[in-house]
Each structure stands twice: as structure tokens, then as C-alpha cells.
Design a protein around this motif. Structure first.
Motif, PDB file in Angstrom:
ATOM      1  N   PHE A  72       0.849  -1.184   0.000  1.00 59.09           N
ATOM      2  CA  PHE A  72       0.000   0.000   0.000  1.00 59.09           C
ATOM      3  C   PHE A  72       0.890   1.243   0.000  1.00 59.09           C
ATOM      4  CE2 PHE A  72       0.852  -1.501   4.245  1.00 59.09           C
ATOM      5  CZ  PHE A  72       1.206  -0.373   4.963  1.00 59.09           C
ATOM      6  N   SER A  73       0.296   2.378  -0.327  1.00 59.34           N
ATOM      7  CA  SER A  73       1.045   3.628  -0.326  1.00 59.34           C
ATOM      8  C   SER A  73       1.401   3.996   1.109  1.00 59.34           C
ATOM      9  CB  SER A  73       0.218   4.749  -0.968  1.00 59.34           C
ATOM     10  OG  SER A  73      -0.043   4.460  -2.321  1.00 59.34           O
ATOM     11  N   TRP A  74       2.675   4.158   1.370  1.00 58.39           N
ATOM     12  CA  TRP A  74       3.130   4.418   2.733  1.00 58.39           C
ATOM     13  C   TRP A  74       2.756   5.838   3.148  1.00 58.39           C
ATOM     14  CZ3 TRP A  74       4.152   1.498   6.599  1.00 58.39           C
ATOM     15  CH2 TRP A  74       4.858   1.975   7.704  1.00 58.39           C
ATOM     16  N   PRO A 340       1.409  17.824  -6.556  1.00 52.85           N
ATOM     17  CA  PRO A 340       2.690  17.372  -7.120  1.00 52.85           C
ATOM     18  C   PRO A 340       2.669  15.872  -7.410  1.00 52.85           C
ATOM     19  CG  PRO A 340       2.890  17.678  -4.764  1.00 52.85           C
ATOM     20  CD  PRO A 340       1.520  18.168  -5.138  1.00 52.85           C
ATOM     21  N   PRO A 341       3.510  15.408  -8.329  1.00 50.63           N
ATOM     22  CA  PRO A 341       3.592  13.978  -8.657  1.00 50.63           C
ATOM     23  C   PRO A 341       4.680  13.283  -7.845  1.00 50.63           C
ATOM     24  CG  PRO A 341       4.873  15.214 -10.226  1.00 50.63           C
ATOM     25  CD  PRO A 341       4.360  16.214  -9.225  1.00 50.63           C
ATOM     26  N   ASP A 342       4.959  12.037  -8.215  1.00 52.92           N
ATOM     27  CA  ASP A 342       6.081  11.310  -7.630  1.00 52.92           C
ATOM     28  C   ASP A 342       7.385  11.995  -8.028  1.00 52.92           C
ATOM     29  OD1 ASP A 342       4.075   9.456  -6.979  1.00 52.92           O
ATOM     30  OD2 ASP A 342       4.441   8.299  -8.815  1.00 52.92           O
ATOM     31  N   VAL A 343       8.459  11.620  -7.358  1.00 53.90           N
ATOM     32  CA  VAL A 343       9.767  12.180  -7.706  1.00 53.90           C
ATOM     33  C   VAL A 343      10.837  11.104  -7.581  1.00 53.90           C
ATOM     34  CG1 VAL A 343      10.259  12.970  -5.339  1.00 53.90           C
ATOM     35  CG2 VAL A 343      11.393  14.073  -7.289  1.00 53.90           C
ATOM     36  N   ARG A 356      19.772   6.046  -5.644  1.00 54.75           N
ATOM     37  CA  ARG A 356      18.591   6.602  -6.285  1.00 54.75           C
ATOM     38  C   ARG A 356      17.377   6.074  -5.535  1.00 54.75           C
ATOM     39  NH1 ARG A 356      18.088   4.245 -11.441  1.00 54.75           N
ATOM     40  NH2 ARG A 356      17.113   6.076 -12.380  1.00 54.75           N
ATOM     41  N   ALA A 357      16.404   6.942  -5.271  1.00 53.90           N
ATOM     42  CA  ALA A 357      15.209   6.523  -4.529  1.00 53.90           C
ATOM     43  C   ALA A 357      14.009   7.297  -5.041  1.00 53.90           C
ATOM     44  CB  ALA A 357      15.394   6.764  -3.032  1.00 53.90           C
ATOM     45  N   ALA A 358      12.860   6.641  -5.021  1.00 51.93           N
ATOM     46  CA  ALA A 358      11.615   7.257  -5.482  1.00 51.93           C
ATOM     47  C   ALA A 358      10.706   7.532  -4.286  1.00 51.93           C
ATOM     48  CB  ALA A 358      10.900   6.347  -6.476  1.00 51.93           C
ATOM     49  N   LEU A 359      10.019   8.684  -4.343  1.00 51.11           N
ATOM     50  CA  LEU A 359       9.049   9.067  -3.326  1.00 51.11           C
ATOM     51  C   LEU A 359       7.683   9.232  -3.966  1.00 51.11           C
ATOM     52  CD1 LEU A 359      11.155  11.787  -1.476  1.00 51.11           C
ATOM     53  CD2 LEU A 359      10.757   9.439  -0.718  1.00 51.11           C
ATOM     54  N   ARG A 360       6.646   8.820  -3.227  1.00 50.43           N
ATOM     55  CA  ARG A 360       5.286   8.939  -3.738  1.00 50.43           C
ATOM     56  C   ARG A 360       4.793  10.380  -3.686  1.00 50.43           C
ATOM     57  NH1 ARG A 360       2.688   4.265  -4.698  1.00 50.43           N
ATOM     58  NH2 ARG A 360       3.475   2.347  -3.754  1.00 50.43           N
ATOM     59  N   ALA A 361       3.726  10.616  -4.455  1.00 52.10           N
ATOM     60  CA  ALA A 361       3.153  11.958  -4.528  1.00 52.10           C
ATOM     61  C   ALA A 361       2.712  12.456  -3.156  1.00 52.10           C
ATOM     62  CB  ALA A 361       1.972  11.959  -5.502  1.00 52.10           C
ATOM     63  N   ASN A 362       2.136  11.571  -2.316  1.00 53.81           N
ATOM     64  CA  ASN A 362       1.703  12.024  -0.992  1.00 53.81           C
ATOM     65  C   ASN A 362       2.881  12.440  -0.123  1.00 53.81           C
ATOM     66  OD1 ASN A 362       2.388   9.119  -0.762  1.00 53.81           O
ATOM     67  ND2 ASN A 362       1.740   9.360   1.363  1.00 53.81           N
ATOM     68  N   GLN A 363       4.052  11.823  -0.351  1.00 51.76           N
ATOM     69  CA  GLN A 363       5.249  12.218   0.384  1.00 51.76           C
ATOM     70  C   GLN A 363       5.776  13.561  -0.115  1.00 51.76           C
ATOM     71  OE1 GLN A 363       7.273   8.443  -0.507  1.00 51.76           O
ATOM     72  NE2 GLN A 363       7.323   8.003   1.683  1.00 51.76           N
ATOM     73  N   THR A 408      13.760  14.396 -10.372  1.00 50.17           N
ATOM     74  CA  THR A 408      12.919  14.330 -11.572  1.00 50.17           C
ATOM     75  C   THR A 408      11.488  14.087 -11.141  1.00 50.17           C
ATOM     76  OG1 THR A 408      14.783  13.411 -12.818  1.00 50.17           O
ATOM     77  CG2 THR A 408      12.581  13.204 -13.798  1.00 50.17           C
ATOM     78  N   PHE A 409      10.613  15.073 -11.341  1.00 49.05           N
ATOM     79  CA  PHE A 409       9.219  14.974 -10.944  1.00 49.05           C
ATOM     80  C   PHE A 409       8.372  14.439 -12.112  1.00 49.05           C
ATOM     81  CE2 PHE A 409      10.944  18.096  -8.050  1.00 49.05           C
ATOM     82  CZ  PHE A 409      10.351  17.784  -6.839  1.00 49.05           C
ATOM     83  N   GLY A 410       7.431  13.568 -11.793  1.00 50.60           N
ATOM     84  CA  GLY A 410       6.551  12.991 -12.804  1.00 50.60           C
ATOM     85  C   GLY A 410       6.119  11.620 -12.374  1.00 50.60           C
TER      86      GLY A 410
END
Length: 412
Positions: A72-74, A340-343, A356-363, A408-410
Motif C-alpha cells: 500500500f502507499s506508505w 505534485p507527482p512522484d519524484v 537513487r530513490a523514489a518518493l510517492r506523490a503524498n510524500q 525528476t518529478f513525474g
């Protein structure tokens, strides 16, 4: 020699400790029933916190298949969520080691019983016991080695511990379903009719079974006291003698709190982080890209947030005061004025996991999520990610990328 020779472990006469018995084993088993269930749940929660289904860079177990059914989305609230769940996971795991070893000791004669299989059902039960014992030892051993930063595994810790947990817990559930009714009955009745586990010829007792349980409990309490401080913090951190980050805080002053990787370990060259050389690249919608120096970042609206850092090894810091630019404000610079979107965040670090790490939009959207430039009123030190690092509430420490070079946002 015959298998019933009392000098062999296959002989019932080999095992003579008067401590073994159904009541003793049942009490230990019921403690493990609760403790291991909590360990499994908090372990799954920790895995979800990495957002492995967000992007390949976060996924350390790409072949998990249906084992990722629950992901689930953290969330970002409460900000201490990962500090609590992972601190509980590691501290409880270490604390249960004496209980696990005592339980295995109490039933070890059963592993040597001959013949090895009296029927198909009996053979399946023995195989499940091998998976249970082997899986338990494997999970606890790899967990302790990871906490101590001894990466001696024949592969990455993440998939080994993740897949091993599923194998072990499947065997654990099957065993618990068969044995829990008996264990509850034995623990309530404290019965002395224990022919199944008691030795045929026992030696004279030197301690009672209740005394042995107190000994196991005391050992667990000792491990709790010498481990828990790494996640609780404060004055208790000095008692965390068995934790890799349980000693005195590194250095002093505003940057004097725990780290995992130093700048030297990560290969960060001071020439690459200097004011003339370093630029943050922010990319976004329709190819829009901006390059910002640290001075230019400091001219943007600055915000503060009190957030801890918590790592998979179980250690965490108290809240530190971070100050920098909100991630959602950086997203707005490259075309994302609304939600905002993911990054994808990339570090100057050249090698190693999670550079390199990805963050969700809610973060990204959380107002406490920052590209931090300062901590506790002072510029970040090189070991804490100078010239800029990410800090996000409730995220595992490895997702709070240090020495940030590009964002990089998107949609990822």
C-alpha cells in the motif's frame, strides 16, 4: 552402534535433562506465538514502507509476485511511524533470541527421533519442522547480522530476509495450528504428565522449570535493555551496548546525531559539493529543467520541520529541526503548480544501494517534506548530506537521500 545406544542422540536415553517437558515447552511456544506474529507483521510493514511497487529503484525483491499482494502507499503520518514499527521489529527480534534458543533446546530430542518417517503424514510433519527450525535460525541470524552491519550474506539482505520470512512463517502457521491447543491446555493445567517430551531417565534437577523460565526471561530482559535505546533515544541510548549506533552520538553540536554512511564511505568528494561545482538539477513537465546553486536554493522560501531519522537496522534519532525548501515548491518550479507527482531523487554517491530513490506523490505533497539545507540551525555537515538532502516524515532512512544531485518529478 545401534540407534538406541544411550551414547547416541537418536536414543531416548541420551537426553536426560529434567527441565524438558510439555509445560516448559508450551510456555515458551506461546511467547513465541505472539512475538513471532508481531515480528512478521512489522517486517511486512517495513517492506511496504520502502514503496517497492512505486519504482524499480525502490524494489529490492523484483520477483516477489503474489507475495506483494498487501502493498500500500506508505503514509507520512504520524511522522514517527517507521521509527516505531522498525524499532519494535528489531528490538523484539533481539529480545526473543533466548526464548527461541530455549524452545529449540526443549524439543531437540524430537529432531533425532527414529524412524525419521513412520507415514506420509509423519514425513510431512518432519519436513515442516525442518523448515520451521531452519527458517527461524536463518531469519534471526540474518536479522542480527544486518543490525550489526555485518553484511556476510551470499547475496542481498533484502530478498534473503524477505523470502526467508515467508517460508519460515508458513511453517510457523502450520505448526501453531497443530500445537497451540495442546500448548494452551498444558500451560493452564501445569500438568506433570509429560511423557512426550520428558526424558525416560532424567538426571537430578539443579534448577526448577520455573527457575529456568526466569533465567530465559532475564536473558531476554538483558538484551532488551542493551538494544532498545537505539530506537528510543535520549539517555537510554547509552544502554544500547549491543546496537551499532547505540553509543555516544557522533561528534557534538547541531550535526551531532546518528548517521549510517559517512561522506568518505560514500565516496563524496568535497570538490563536487563546493559552491562553484554543485548544482541541483530539477526536471519536470514537458522537459522543463532548472539548475539551482545552493545560494539560489537559500533564496527560495525556507521552511522548517521537526523530524526523526529511522533506519532498517532499528536505530533512530530524536526529532531534529530541519530547514530547507519544500519538495512541493520544487515541483512547482518545473510545472506542477497543483498536486505534485512522484519524484525520483538521485545522489552524488556513485555506488551502493539506494543512491537513487523514489518518493510517492503524498510524500512530496506533505508540507514537512523538505530538501534540507540546514539542521538544528546550522548548515548540514558532509556526513549528513551537504550540500542538500531529502527529509520526509515517516520514511525509512535510505529514502531520505543525502548529497542530492538531481530530482525528476513525474509519474514513475
Amino acid at each position: 552402534m545401534r540407534h538406541d545406544d544411550p551414547r547416541l542422540p537418536t536414543s531416548p536415553g541420551f537426553w536426560r535433562s529434567p527441565l524438558r517437558g510439555t509445560w516448559f515447552t508450551s510456555v515458551l511456544g506461546l511467547v513465541l506465538l505472539v512475538g513471532i506474529t508481531v515480528l512478521f507483521v512489522t517486517g511486512l510493514v517495513s517492506y511496504a514502507a520502502y514503496n517497492p511497487d512505486l519504482a524499480p529503484v525502490n524494489d529490492q525483491t523484483p520477483d516477489k509476485g503474489i507475495l506483494g499482494f498487501y502493498l500500500f502507499s506508505w503514509p507520512t503520518n504520524p511522522s514517527w511511524l517507521y521509527r516505531l514499527t522498525q524499532g519494535l521489529h528489531v528490538t523484539l527480534g533481539v529480545t526473543l533470541i533466548p526464548v527461541l534458543l530455549a524452545k529449540l533446546w526443549s524439543v531437540v530430542p524430537k529432531l533425532f527421533t527414529l524412524p525419521p518417517a513412520r507415514s506420509l503424514a509423519h514425513a510431512l510433519e518432519r519436513i515442516s519442522l525442518l523448515l520451521l527450525v531452519g527458517g527461524g535460525l536463518f531469519e534471526f541470524t540474518t536479522g542480527v547480522l544486518n543490525v550489526q552491519l555485518d553484511y556476510v550474506f551470499p547475496g542481498s539482505f533484502y530478498p534473503l530476509h524477505f523470502y526467508g520470512a515467508w517460508v519460515f512463517f508458513a511453517a510457523f502457521v502450520a505448526h501453531a495450528a497443530l500445537k497451540t491447543p495442546t500448548a494452551l491446555r498444558a500451560a493452564r493445567q501445569r500438568r506433570r504428565d509429560e511423557a512426550e517430551l520428558a526424558p525416560i531417565r532424567s538426571d537430578a534437577p539443579t534448577v526448577s522449570r520455573r527457575g529456568a523460565l526466569w533465567f530465559v526471561g532475564g536473558a531476554s530482559l538483558l538484551l532488551l535493555v542493551t538494544t532498545a535505546g537505539q530506537s528510543i533515544g535520549g539517555a537510554l541510548r547509552r544502554t544500547a551496548l549491543l546496537a551499532p549506533h547505540g553509543g555516544a552520538d557522533p561528534g557534538s553540536g547541531p550535526n551531532g546525531f546518528q548517521i549510517n554512511k559517512t561522506a568518505a564511505y560514500a565516496g563524496i568528494d568535497a570538490r563536487a559539493t563546493g559552491g562553484e561545482a554543485w548544482r541541483l538539477v530539477v526536471a519536470g513537465r514537458d522537459g522543463r529543467t532548472v539548475r539551482l546553486s545552493r545560494t539560489e536554493l537559500l533564496r527560495l522560501p525556507q521552511h522548517s520541520a521537526a523530524l526523526p531519522i529511522a533506519c532498517v537496522e532499528g536505530w533512530s534519532t530524536a526529532d531534529q529541526w530541519w530547514r530547507g525548501v519544500r519538495l512541493r515548491d520544487l515541483a512547482a518550479l518545473v510545472g506542477y503548480d497543483g498536486d505534485p507527482p512522484d519524484v525520483l531523487v538521485e545522489s552524488l554517491q556513485l555506488h551502493g544501494a539506494f543512491r537513487r530513490a523514489a518518493l510517492r506523490a503524498n510524500q512530496v505533497a506533505d508540507p514537512r517534506s523538505l530538501l534540507a539545507l540546514q539542521v538544528n540551525g546550522e548548515d548540514l555537515s558532509p556526513d549528513h548530506g551537504y550540500p542538500a538532502r531529502v527529509i520526509v516524515p515517516a520514511a525509512p532512512g535510505v529514502l531520505n537521500t543525502k548529497w542530492v544531485a538531481r530530482m525528476t518529478f513525474g509519474d514513475l
